[in-house]
Motif scaffolding. Structure first.
Motif, PDB file in Angstrom:
ATOM      1  N   LEU A 154      -7.536  11.475   0.100  1.00 60.77           N
ATOM      2  CA  LEU A 154      -8.885  11.074   0.491  1.00 60.77           C
ATOM      3  C   LEU A 154      -8.934   9.592   0.858  1.00 60.77           C
ATOM      4  O   LEU A 154      -9.507   9.212   1.901  1.00 60.77           O
ATOM      5  CB  LEU A 154      -9.860  11.359  -0.658  1.00 60.77           C
ATOM      6  CG  LEU A 154     -11.346  11.190  -0.335  1.00 60.77           C
ATOM      7  CD1 LEU A 154     -11.815  12.266   0.632  1.00 60.77           C
ATOM      8  CD2 LEU A 154     -12.180  11.223  -1.613  1.00 60.77           C
ATOM      9  N   THR A 181      -7.180   8.858   4.067  1.00 66.08           N
ATOM     10  CA  THR A 181      -7.913   9.364   5.228  1.00 66.08           C
ATOM     11  C   THR A 181      -9.161   8.550   5.514  1.00 66.08           C
ATOM     12  O   THR A 181      -9.462   8.237   6.671  1.00 66.08           O
ATOM     13  CB  THR A 181      -8.323  10.839   4.990  1.00 66.08           C
ATOM     14  OG1 THR A 181      -7.147  11.610   4.754  1.00 66.08           O
ATOM     15  CG2 THR A 181      -9.054  11.398   6.202  1.00 66.08           C
ATOM     16  N   PHE A 182      -9.883   8.157   4.484  1.00 65.25           N
ATOM     17  CA  PHE A 182     -11.192   7.527   4.667  1.00 65.25           C
ATOM     18  C   PHE A 182     -11.148   5.998   4.622  1.00 65.25           C
ATOM     19  O   PHE A 182     -12.072   5.346   5.105  1.00 65.25           O
ATOM     20  CB  PHE A 182     -12.165   8.015   3.594  1.00 65.25           C
ATOM     21  CG  PHE A 182     -12.767   9.358   3.886  1.00 65.25           C
ATOM     22  CD1 PHE A 182     -14.099   9.474   4.287  1.00 65.25           C
ATOM     23  CD2 PHE A 182     -12.025  10.512   3.785  1.00 65.25           C
ATOM     24  CE1 PHE A 182     -14.652  10.708   4.567  1.00 65.25           C
ATOM     25  CE2 PHE A 182     -12.565  11.747   4.045  1.00 65.25           C
ATOM     26  CZ  PHE A 182     -13.887  11.856   4.454  1.00 65.25           C
ATOM     27  N   LEU A 216      -7.359  19.204   3.352  1.00 61.28           N
ATOM     28  CA  LEU A 216      -7.255  17.821   3.806  1.00 61.28           C
ATOM     29  C   LEU A 216      -5.882  17.547   4.412  1.00 61.28           C
ATOM     30  O   LEU A 216      -5.767  16.811   5.408  1.00 61.28           O
ATOM     31  CB  LEU A 216      -7.531  16.868   2.653  1.00 61.28           C
ATOM     32  CG  LEU A 216      -7.749  15.396   3.012  1.00 61.28           C
ATOM     33  CD1 LEU A 216      -8.772  15.251   4.133  1.00 61.28           C
ATOM     34  CD2 LEU A 216      -8.205  14.616   1.787  1.00 61.28           C
ATOM     35  N   ASN A 237      -5.331  16.319   8.316  1.00 66.91           N
ATOM     36  CA  ASN A 237      -4.570  15.113   8.630  1.00 66.91           C
ATOM     37  C   ASN A 237      -3.324  15.389   9.454  1.00 66.91           C
ATOM     38  O   ASN A 237      -2.780  14.482  10.086  1.00 66.91           O
ATOM     39  CB  ASN A 237      -4.173  14.387   7.347  1.00 66.91           C
ATOM     40  CG  ASN A 237      -5.362  13.738   6.675  1.00 66.91           C
ATOM     41  OD1 ASN A 237      -6.391  13.502   7.304  1.00 66.91           O
ATOM     42  ND2 ASN A 237      -5.233  13.454   5.387  1.00 66.91           N
ATOM     43  N   LEU A 252     -15.749  16.945   4.483  1.00 68.58           N
ATOM     44  CA  LEU A 252     -14.451  16.350   4.768  1.00 68.58           C
ATOM     45  C   LEU A 252     -14.191  16.290   6.271  1.00 68.58           C
ATOM     46  O   LEU A 252     -13.771  15.258   6.814  1.00 68.58           O
ATOM     47  CB  LEU A 252     -13.339  17.160   4.095  1.00 68.58           C
ATOM     48  CG  LEU A 252     -13.008  16.873   2.633  1.00 68.58           C
ATOM     49  CD1 LEU A 252     -11.963  17.853   2.130  1.00 68.58           C
ATOM     50  CD2 LEU A 252     -12.544  15.445   2.444  1.00 68.58           C
ATOM     51  N   ARG A 258     -14.605  12.504   8.343  1.00 68.26           N
ATOM     52  CA  ARG A 258     -13.319  11.816   8.516  1.00 68.26           C
ATOM     53  C   ARG A 258     -13.439  10.740   9.583  1.00 68.26           C
ATOM     54  O   ARG A 258     -13.840  11.011  10.709  1.00 68.26           O
ATOM     55  CB  ARG A 258     -12.232  12.805   8.935  1.00 68.26           C
ATOM     56  CG  ARG A 258     -11.763  13.721   7.841  1.00 68.26           C
ATOM     57  CD  ARG A 258     -10.786  14.761   8.377  1.00 68.26           C
ATOM     58  NE  ARG A 258      -9.508  14.152   8.712  1.00 68.26           N
ATOM     59  CZ  ARG A 258      -9.028  14.056   9.945  1.00 68.26           C
ATOM     60  NH1 ARG A 258      -9.733  14.473  10.965  1.00 68.26           N
ATOM     61  NH2 ARG A 258      -7.847  13.533  10.162  1.00 68.26           N
ATOM     62  N   SER A 312      -8.340  10.560  13.068  1.00 66.25           N
ATOM     63  CA  SER A 312      -7.399  11.679  13.165  1.00 66.25           C
ATOM     64  C   SER A 312      -6.001  11.101  13.221  1.00 66.25           C
ATOM     65  O   SER A 312      -5.798   9.969  13.651  1.00 66.25           O
ATOM     66  CB  SER A 312      -7.678  12.505  14.424  1.00 66.25           C
ATOM     67  OG  SER A 312      -7.529  11.698  15.570  1.00 66.25           O
ATOM     68  N   SER A 348      -2.658   6.263  11.598  1.00 68.27           N
ATOM     69  CA  SER A 348      -4.072   6.559  11.650  1.00 68.27           C
ATOM     70  C   SER A 348      -4.677   5.932  12.882  1.00 68.27           C
ATOM     71  O   SER A 348      -4.442   4.776  13.186  1.00 68.27           O
ATOM     72  CB  SER A 348      -4.757   6.005  10.388  1.00 68.27           C
ATOM     73  OG  SER A 348      -6.135   6.184  10.478  1.00 68.27           O
ATOM     74  N   ARG A 355     -18.531   6.051   4.911  1.00 65.67           N
ATOM     75  CA  ARG A 355     -18.102   7.451   5.040  1.00 65.67           C
ATOM     76  C   ARG A 355     -17.594   7.986   3.695  1.00 65.67           C
ATOM     77  O   ARG A 355     -17.875   9.120   3.335  1.00 65.67           O
ATOM     78  CB  ARG A 355     -17.023   7.573   6.115  1.00 65.67           C
ATOM     79  CG  ARG A 355     -17.523   7.365   7.538  1.00 65.67           C
ATOM     80  CD  ARG A 355     -16.390   7.536   8.543  1.00 65.67           C
ATOM     81  NE  ARG A 355     -16.840   7.261   9.891  1.00 65.67           N
ATOM     82  CZ  ARG A 355     -17.312   8.185  10.733  1.00 65.67           C
ATOM     83  NH1 ARG A 355     -17.407   9.435  10.330  1.00 65.67           N
ATOM     84  NH2 ARG A 355     -17.686   7.857  11.957  1.00 65.67           N
TER      85      ARG A 355
END
Length: 808
Positions: A127, A130-131, A183, A187, A223, A227, A230, A238, A361
Motif C-alpha cells: 500500500l 503504491t500510494f 494489489l 501493480n 484501491l 491508486r 500505474s 512508478s 489518496r
C-alpha cells in the motif's frame, strides 16, 4: 500543500523481500508470542464448549450435522443467523488432532493470528509503495509499525484467546490474502478474470468464515480508483498517471477520472457479484440477507447499539483499549498512552509542515477502508469498561492501526530530495520511532496482563467440571445436586454463559458420563440475566426430595460450597409485617431469622407527598452483605398519591446463600424513608399464579417438546381478587427476562384469556418455527385490571427436526 506523486525507487533493493523483512517478521512473531504465548495452556470457556461438542457429535455418528454446517445456521444456535461453514471445518480438524485437548485449538488460533499480522505487514508494504513511495526505509517502517500496533492491541484478546473468537481471526486470513493479491495484480498490470480467480476464491473463503468480509468489494474499488500511479512493467518504476500520455489520449483529467472509475468497477465487479450471491444465499437460508443476532438478543443489542454510537466513552475505549478490571493502576496506562498519542500527533503535524505534502489518496483509502468495517457493526456497536465483545472490532483495528504509523513515516520520502533538511528529518523520525516503540511496549504489556483473565476463566470452567463430576460420583441414579451462582464472567473473560454451555461441559466428550443429568441448574438456557432463577422450580425440586445437597459457587476460593437449605421446620407463615421487628434506623430491619424459602417478595407503599420526582431508585440489601442486593427504579404516582411497590427477592439466587435471612436494608435514593409504609414479606402463593408444563424439564430447566404436545396447567385461586388469567407466549427465541428495553408487543406472539384455574393443550400453530419460547400467566380482576405478579416464565424448546446439535 499538494499530494505527492509516488516517486520511483532509486534503490536496487527489492522492497518485497530480503533479510530485513525476515528480521522484521521474526520481531512481529516474537511480539505475538509475548502477548499470547501463555494462551496455549488455557482451558475452554463459554461458547468454546459448543464448538468442541459439535465436532464431537459429527465424528460420533451424527453425520447429518456435517451437512447442516453447509446449508444452514452455524451449529444451529437459536437466536443467531450465522453462515460460517469454514469456521466449523477448523474445529473439526482440531478435534481430530486433539479431541478435548485445548492446546491444539489454541495453537491453531495463535498461528492464524500470526498469519494475520504477517499478511497485514505485507499489505501495508504494498500500500505504501503504491500510494506514497518506493523508498525501502519508508515502506518497511510504515508497514512494520502498523503490523506491530495491530499485533499488540489489547482488544484482540477476545478474538485470539477465546477460541470462539476465531471467526474473526480466520476471516482476516483470507480477507488480507485477497487484498494482497489484488494489489499485487494492480501493480503488475494483471487485471484479467483469470488473474482474479484466486482472489475471488479467497474472498469466498473469508465470507465462509465470518460475514464481516462483505465490505471487501468496496475496499478493492477504493484501491483501484485511488491508486496514484500505474507501474511500468518495462522498468519496474512508478509512473504518475497525471504525467502519463493517457491524459492527452482520453482528453483531459475528467476523461481520465471516468476511465479510472470504470477500471475500478471492472476490477471490483466479480467481488461485488460474489457478495450479492452470498446475500441471496443468506436470504434463502434465513429469510434475511443480513441476519446476525436475532430474537431478544439481537433486539437488545440493536437497541443498545443505537444509543452507544453517540456515547463518547465507547469511542475513547477504542482509543484507550485497556481492560479496566485487569490493569491496575489504570490511570498510569491511560496517561502514558495519551502522552504518546499527543506527541506522536505533534510529530505528524511537524512532518506535514516540513514536507508541505499531504498524501490525501492514502488518507482517503484508509477512511473508506475504515468505513466498510464500521457499517457492518451498526447493530452490535459498543464496548464496555471490561472490553466485552471487543472481538467485533478486530477487523476495524486493521485500518486504525495504520493511521499514526503512516503519517509518521510517509514523509521520509522527502529525505531523497531535501538534503538541506536531512538533519531535521532524522531528528523527527528518531523521535517518532521512540514514541511508536513506547506505544507498542505499553500495549504489549496491557495485552499480556489482560490476557490472563482468560486463563482464570478457563480454570474456573475446568473447576466447575471437575467438582460437579466429583460431587455426583457417589449419588444414586435418581439423586441430584443443585448448583447456584454458576459464574458467567471473570473481568471481561466469559466463563459459563448459559445453561446450554453448562450442559455441554458436563456431558461427553468433556466428561466420561452425562454428569449434567445429576446437576440441577438455573442459568438461562440461552439468554437472560445470570443471577435470576425460577424460585418456584427450586422449591418444587427441594420438596420432591431427590436433591441431596444445594451448592453455590464461591468466587473467592473458586469452589462449590454447600448451602444448608431445607423445607422442613416451622413455617413463618405466608405474610409477615416488618414494622414489628427491630429497626435500627429507618428502612433497616434486624433480627428477622427467617427461612428464605418461605418468602419471595417485599411489599410496601411509598407516600410521595410533595415530591416532584417521577422516579425513585431503590436498593435492597439482605444479611449485611454488599453482594446480596437488588436494584431497581420505581415510577411514583403524582402527589399526594401512594405508590404500591413489589420487589422480588427469591428470584435472585443469593437470597438463598444463607440458611436464614437476618436483616434487610432499604435505600430510596433522594426520598426519605419515612415515606415507606406497611413493609411486608409475602409468599409467592399470594401474588403469583402457578404455571406447569406437563413434559418434564431437563436439569437445566427447559422443556423439550413437539409443536403438538405443549400441555400446560395453571392456578391463580390463591391471589386476592383474581377472576381470570391471561396467557402470554413469546415469539421464537424471544425471552421475558432482561427485556425492559424492548416493548412488550415486540416480544409476545400470542395472548389468550383463560379461567382462573385449568389445563389445556396449546395450538401447534403457535410453535411452527423451531426454537425457544417462553410462557407466563398473569391474574386479572373482574374489571380487567392486573393483580399480583407474573408467574415464573416457563421455557420450552420446540423441536421440529430430528437431530439438534444445540440441544444434545
Amino acid at each position: 500543500m499538494t499530494e505527492s506523486s509516488a516517486p520511483a525507487d532509486r534503490n536496487i533493493e527489492n522492497i518485497y523481500g530480503g533479510k530485513t523483512d525476515a528480521w522484521l517478521l521474526a520481531t512481529l512473531i516474537v511480539l505475538v508470542l509475548i502477548g499470547y504465548g501463555s494462551t496455549l495452556t488455557f482451558f475452554f470457556t463459554a461458547d468454546d464448549l459448543w464448538q468442541v461438542h459439535y465436532a464431537y457429535r459429527v465424528f460420533n455418528g451424527d453425520t447429518e450435522l456435517l451437512w447442516r454446517n453447509f446449508i444452514g445456521n452455524y451449529i444451529q444456535i437459536p437466536s443467531f443467523e450465522f453462515y460460517r461453514p469454514l469456521l466449523g471445518l477448523t474445529f473439526w480438524c482440531d478435534y481430530l488432532l486433539g479431541k478435548t485437548n485445548p492446546l491444539i485449538y489454541h495453537i491453531t488460533s495463535t498461528l492464524l493470528y500470526v498469519a494475520d499480522v504477517v499478511l497485514l505487514f505485507g499489505f501495508m508494504k504494498r500500500l505504501i509503495a503504491t500510494f506514497v513511495t518506493r523508498d525501502p526505509l519508508t515502506v518497511r517502517a510504515s508497514a512494520f509499525a502498523t503490523a506491530a500496533m495491530f499485533a499488540v492491541n489489547p482488544l484482540h484478546c477476545e478474538a485470539v484467546t477465546w477460541l470462539s473468537g476465531r471467526a474473526d481471526v480466520l476471516a482476516a486470513l483470507f480477507y488480507l490474502t485477497t487484498l494482497n493479491m489484488v494489489l499485487d495484480g494492480l501493480n503488475n498490470q494483471r487485471h484479467g478474470l483469470k488473474h482474479l480467480a484466486l482472489p475471488c476464491l479467497t474472498f469466498i473463503l473469508a465470507l465462509g468464515a465470518k460475514e464481516i468480509a462483505i465490505g471487501l468489494p468496496f475496499v478493492i474499488f477504493a484501491l483501484a480508483s485511488l491508486r496514484p500511479s500505474s507501474l511500468d512493467s518495462s522498468n519496474g518504476k512508478s509512473q504518475s498517471l497525471s504525467n502519463s500520455s493517457s491524459t492527452n489520449v482520453l482528453g483531459g483529467k475528467r476523461a481520465q477520472r471516468f476511465a479510472t472509475v470504470g477500471f475500478a468497477l471492472k476490477i471490483s465487479l466479480p467481488f461485488l457479484l460474489i457478495a450479492l450471491l452470498y446475500l441471496v444465499l443468506r436470504l434463502l437460508m434465513f429469510g434475511s440477507m443480513f441476519g446476525g443476532y436475532t430474537g431478544s438478543f439481537g433486539l437488545v443489542k440493536a437497541k443498545y447499539a443505537s444509543l452507544l454510537w453517540f456515547d463518547p466513552q465507547v469511542w475513547l475505549r477504542i482509543i484507550f483499549p485497556f481492560n479496566h478490571t485487569m490493569l491496575k493502576p489504570l490511570g498510569v496506562y491511560e496517561i502514558a498512552l495519551l502522552v504518546q498519542l499527543i506527541l506522536g500527533s505533534f510529530v505528524c503535524v511537524i512532518q506535514a509542515l516540513l514536507s508541505r505534502r499531504i498524501h490525501w489518496r492514502l488518507a482517503a483509502f484508509l477512511s473508506l477502508w475504515t468505513l466498510t468495517l464500521v457499517i457492518p457493526l451498526s447493530t452490535v456497536w459498543g464496548l464496555d469498561p471490561a472490553r466485552h465483545n471487543s472481538r467485533l472490532l478486530f477487523f476495524l483495528t486493521m485500518p486504525l492501526s495504520a493511521w499514526l504509523p503512516c503519517w509518521t513515516f510517509a514523509p521520509m520520502a522527502s529525505w531523497q530530495t531535501s538534503a538541506d533538511r536531512a538533519g531535521w528529518w532524522k531528528a523527527v523520525q528518531t523521535t517518532a520511532s521512540i514514541f511508536l516503540s513506547g506505544m507498542v511496549a505499553l500495549l504489549l504489556c496491557a495485552t499480556a496482563i489482560s490476557n490472563q483473565a482468560w486463563r482464570t476463566a478457563g480454570d474456573i470452567v475446568n473447576q466447575v467440571r471437575l467438582q460437579c463430576s466429583d460431587l455426583t460420583a457417589g449419588l444414586a441414579k435418581d439423586e441430584k445436586i443443585m448448583v447456584l451462582g454458576i459464574p458467567d464472567d471473570y473481568n471481561g473473560a466469559m466463563v459459563i454463559l448459559n445453561g446450554s454451555t453448562l450442559h455441554h461441559l458436563l456431558s461427553p466428550p468433556f466428561c466420561q458420563r452425562k454428569v449434567i443429568e445429576q446437576v440441577v441448574s438455573f442459568k438461562p438456557f440461552l439468554i437472560g440475566p445470570g443471577d435470576l432463577i425460577d424460585s418456584s422450580r427450586l422449591k418444587k425440586l427441594l420438596r420432591h426430595g431427590t436433591v441431596k445437597t444445594v451448592y453455590a459457587w464461591n468466587s473467592e476460593i473458586q469452589k462449590l460450597e454447600p448451602i444448608p437449605l431445607s423445607q422442613s421446620g416451622e413455617s413463618d407463615g405466608n405474610r409477615l409485617g416488618l414494622e414489628s421487628y427491630e429497626s435500627v434506623e429507618p428502612g433497616y430491619y434486624a433480627n428477622l431469622k427467617l427461612n428464605p424459602l418461605n418468602f419471595d417478595y417485599l411489599t410496601f407503599t411509598l407516600n410521595s407527598r410533595s415530591s416532584k420526582n417521577k422516579f425513585a431508585p431503590i436498593t435492597l440489601w439482605w444479611n449485611e452483605e454488599t453482594q446480596n442486593r437488588s436494584r431497581g427504579m420505581i415510577r411514583l404516582l403524582p402527589p399526594p398519591g401512594k405508590t404500591p411497590v413489589v420487589i422480588g427477592l427469591s428470584d435472585n439466587w443469593r437470597w438463598y446463600s444463607s440458611p436464614a435471612v437476618n436483616a434487610l436494608r432499604i435505600r430510596l435514593g433522594t426520598l426519605t424513608l419515612d415515606a415507606l409504609e406497611n413493609p411486608e414479606l409475602v409468599s409467592a402463593d399470594l401474588l403469583m399464579p402457578s404455571l406447569e408444563i406437563s413434559t418434564p424439564a431437563r436439569t437445566t430447566g427447559e422443556h423439550v417438546v413437539k409443536p403438538d404436545s405443549v400441555d400446560i396447567s395453571w392456578n391463580a385461586n390463591a391471589i386476592a381478587r383474581a377472576s381470570k388469567v391471561v396467557l402470554e407466549v413469546t415469539k421464537p427465541n424471544f425471552f421475558f427476562g432482561g427485556s425492559e428495553m424492548i416493548p412488550v408487543e415486540k416480544i409476545i406472539a400470542h395472548k389468550q384469556t383463560l379461567q382462573n384455574q385449568g389445563s389445556m393443550r396449546l395450538s401447534k400453530t403457535w410453535f411452527q418455527k423451531e426454537g425457544f419460547y417462553e410462557l407466563r400467566v398473569h391474574a386479572y380482576d373482574l374489571n380487567g385490571e392486573p393483580v399480583g405478579e407474573f408467574s415464573q416464565p416457563a421455557t420450552i424448546y420446540c423441536s421440529t427436526s430430528g437431530t439438534s446439535a444445540y440441544l444434545d
